[in-house]
Design an enzyme around this catalytic site. Structure first.
Site, PDB file in Angstrom:
ATOM      1  N   LYS A  14      30.240  44.027  42.367  1.00 26.70           N
ATOM      2  CA  LYS A  14      30.130  43.417  41.032  1.00 26.70           C
ATOM      3  C   LYS A  14      30.100  41.903  41.172  1.00 26.70           C
ATOM      4  O   LYS A  14      30.585  41.329  42.157  1.00 26.70           O
ATOM      5  CB  LYS A  14      31.283  43.847  40.123  1.00 26.70           C
ATOM      6  CG  LYS A  14      32.699  43.475  40.598  1.00 26.70           C
ATOM      7  CD  LYS A  14      33.168  42.073  40.308  1.00 26.70           C
ATOM      8  CE  LYS A  14      34.585  41.802  40.813  1.00 26.70           C
ATOM      9  NZ  LYS A  14      34.953  40.390  40.870  1.00 26.70           N
ATOM     10  N   ASP A  61      40.164  45.827  38.765  1.00 26.47           N
ATOM     11  CA  ASP A  61      38.703  45.909  38.662  1.00 26.47           C
ATOM     12  C   ASP A  61      38.179  47.343  38.730  1.00 26.47           C
ATOM     13  O   ASP A  61      36.981  47.571  38.528  1.00 26.47           O
ATOM     14  CB  ASP A  61      38.041  45.103  39.790  1.00 26.47           C
ATOM     15  CG  ASP A  61      38.202  43.596  39.585  1.00 26.47           C
ATOM     16  OD1 ASP A  61      38.585  43.177  38.469  1.00 26.47           O
ATOM     17  OD2 ASP A  61      37.950  42.849  40.549  1.00 26.47           O
TER      18      ASP A  61
HETATM   19  O1  C5P Z   1      45.003  44.643  40.137  1.00 31.98           O
HETATM   20  P1  C5P Z   1      44.874  44.071  41.510  1.00 31.98           P
HETATM   21  O2  C5P Z   1      45.678  44.858  42.516  1.00 31.98           O
HETATM   22  O3  C5P Z   1      43.480  43.865  41.937  1.00 31.98           O
HETATM   23  O4  C5P Z   1      45.513  42.628  41.427  1.00 31.98           O
HETATM   24  C1  C5P Z   1      45.935  41.938  42.564  1.00 31.98           C
HETATM   25  C2  C5P Z   1      46.730  40.735  42.114  1.00 31.98           C
HETATM   26  O5  C5P Z   1      45.879  39.770  41.505  1.00 31.98           O
HETATM   27  C3  C5P Z   1      47.803  41.011  41.073  1.00 31.98           C
HETATM   28  O6  C5P Z   1      48.997  41.437  41.662  1.00 31.98           O
HETATM   29  C4  C5P Z   1      47.937  39.661  40.403  1.00 31.98           C
HETATM   30  O7  C5P Z   1      48.693  38.793  41.223  1.00 31.98           O
HETATM   31  C5  C5P Z   1      46.515  39.143  40.416  1.00 31.98           C
HETATM   32  N1  C5P Z   1      45.817  39.468  39.168  1.00 31.98           N
HETATM   33  C6  C5P Z   1      46.167  38.771  38.012  1.00 31.98           C
HETATM   34  N2  C5P Z   1      45.532  39.056  36.835  1.00 31.98           N
HETATM   35  C7  C5P Z   1      44.560  39.980  36.776  1.00 31.98           C
HETATM   36  C8  C5P Z   1      44.172  40.674  37.941  1.00 31.98           C
HETATM   37  C9  C5P Z   1      44.827  40.391  39.120  1.00 31.98           C
HETATM   38  O8  C5P Z   1      47.046  37.916  38.047  1.00 31.98           O
HETATM   39  N3  C5P Z   1      43.944  40.229  35.598  1.00 31.98           N
END
Ligand code: C5P
Length: 285
Positions: free
Chosen positions: A9, A132
Site C-alpha cells: 500500500k 494497517d
Molecule cells: O498497529 P501496529 O502494530 O502496526 O502499530 C505499531 C506501533 O505504531 C504502535 O504500537 C504505535 O506505537 C504506532 N502506531 C500509532 N498509531 C497508529 C498506528 C501505529 O501510534 N495509528
C-alpha cells in the site's frame, strides 16, 4: 494447497492526531493498494512450518505477522490441522509500504478459505494483527480513520502510475510516531491539489505529517527526496512512516524512465499502478 498475492500500500496522504491513552495515534489517511506484491502459499502439512519460497528462512518466523494470522484463523475455526506457509517477499520491509500487513491480510484470507472460516472472522481478527491490516483485507482505495480500523472504500484512483524508491534505511513505525510526539506534532510538507492528477485533486493538498519525524530519524531521507524531486521535476512524497518515496507519472513508460535516472544505492525501486484489491489469487509456482 492455495496461493495468493499480497499487494503493498501507499499512503497518498497521512494526517496524524495526538497520542491516545491506548498508545496509538488517530489517523486520517488515503490508502491505495499498488502492484508490488508478495506471494503466499498455504497447505496442509505434517508439521507447522513457515518458510521462504525456495525453502529459505523467513526472518523473524516466531513473530511473523502472516503466520500469526494463520494461527489466529485456525484457532477461531477450532481446527487442529497442521499447516505450512510459504512466503515470497518482494515488498521491502520497514519501508512504509505495509508489506507485513498485506501478507497478514492475504494469509487470513487463505487460511479462511482452506479451513472453512467466514468473512466475519477475517474482519474480527484483522485489527488484532496490526493497524494497517483492516485496510489490507479489503484494499483498493480507501479513506482510513481511527488507528486504522475504520476503512471507507472509495472508487479506485486511476490516471496515474507511481515510481517508488526506498532509500537505504529502515524505519520502525513506533519510533517514527514517537519522534513525531517528541517534535511537537509537526505537519508535513504539502503537495498542492493543482499539481495532482485529476482523480487525486479532490483529496489535495496531499500531506504526510510523519515526514518531519522520519527525516529527523534518517537525515538521508531528505537528501533522497530532494535528489528525486530535482531529477524528476515534480513533488516527491513519503508513504506511511517511510522511508519509501513516491512520485506520480502519467504512465508506466514515463515512470520507468524516471527510475532510470535515480542515483545508485536505493534499497529498492519499483513502478507500481493502483490496484483495486489488497490481495488476489496467484496461479504461478
Ligand atoms: O498497529 P501496529 O502494530 O502496526 O502499530 C505499531 C506501533 O505504531 C504502535 O504500537 C504505535 O506505537 C504506532 N502506531 C500509532 N498509531 C497508529 C498506528 C501505529 O501510534 N495509528
Amino acid at each position: 494447497m492455495i496461493r495468493g498475492l499480497a499487494h503493498a500500500k501507499v499512503n497518498l496522504f497521512l494526517r496524524v492526531g495526538s497520542l491516545r491513552a491506548d498508545g496509538f495515534h488517530p489517523v486520517h489517511s488515503l490508502f491505495q493498494s499498488v502492484s508490488w506484491s508478495d506471494r503466499l502459499e498455504l497447505s496442509f502439512a505434517a508439521e507447522d512450518e513457515i518458510s521462504g519460497w525456495h525453502g529459505g528462512e523467513v526472518p523473524d518466523a516466531e513473530g511473523n505477522l502472516a503466520w500469526r494470522a494463520v494461527v489466529a484463523m485456525r484457532t477461531a475455526v477450532g481446527s487442529e490441522r497442521l499447516l505450512r506457509l510459504r512466503l515470497d517477499k518482494q515488498i521491502p520491509v520497514a519501508a512504509g509500504l505495509g508489506g507485513g500487513s498485506a501478507d497478514a491480510a492475504a494469509a487470513l484470507h487463505l487460511a479462511c478459505q482452506l479451513l472453512g472460516g467466514t468473512a466475519e472472522l477475517v474482519a474480527e481478527i484483522a485489527p488484532e494483527l496490526g493497524s494497517d491490516v483492516p485496510f489490507c483485507v479489503t484494499g483498493g482505495t480507501a479513506l482510513v480513520g481511527g488507528r486504522g480500523e475504520t476503512v471507507h472504500p472509495i472508487e479506485t484512483l486511476t490516471g496515474f502510475v507511481m515510481a517508488l524508491v526506498v532509500p537505504p534505511v529502515e524505519l520502525a513505525t513506533p519510533r517514527v510516531f514517537a519522534e513525531w510526539d517528541r517534535l511537537g506534532e509537526p505537519s508535513g510538507p504539502a503537495v498542492a491539489a493543482e499539481a495532482l492528477p485529476p482523480s487525486l485533486r479532490p483529496h489535495g493538498p496531499l500531506i504526510n505529517d510523519l515526514y518531519p519525524a522520519a527525516a529527523a530519524l534518517a537525515p538521508e531521507l531528505d537528501e533522497w527526496r530532494s535528489h528525486l524531486a530535482d531529477a524528476w521535476g515534480r513533488p516527491v512524497m513519503l508513504s506511511g512512516s517511510g522511508p519509501a518515496l513516491v512520485a506520480l507519472f502519467v504512465d508506466a513508460d514515463e515512470a520507468e524512465g524516471a527510475l532510470a535516472v535515480v542515483r545508485p544505492g536505493a534499497r529498492a525501486s519499483h513502478v507500481a499502478a493502483p490496484v483495486a484489491k489488497g490481495w488476489g489469487p496467484s496461479r504461478d509456482a
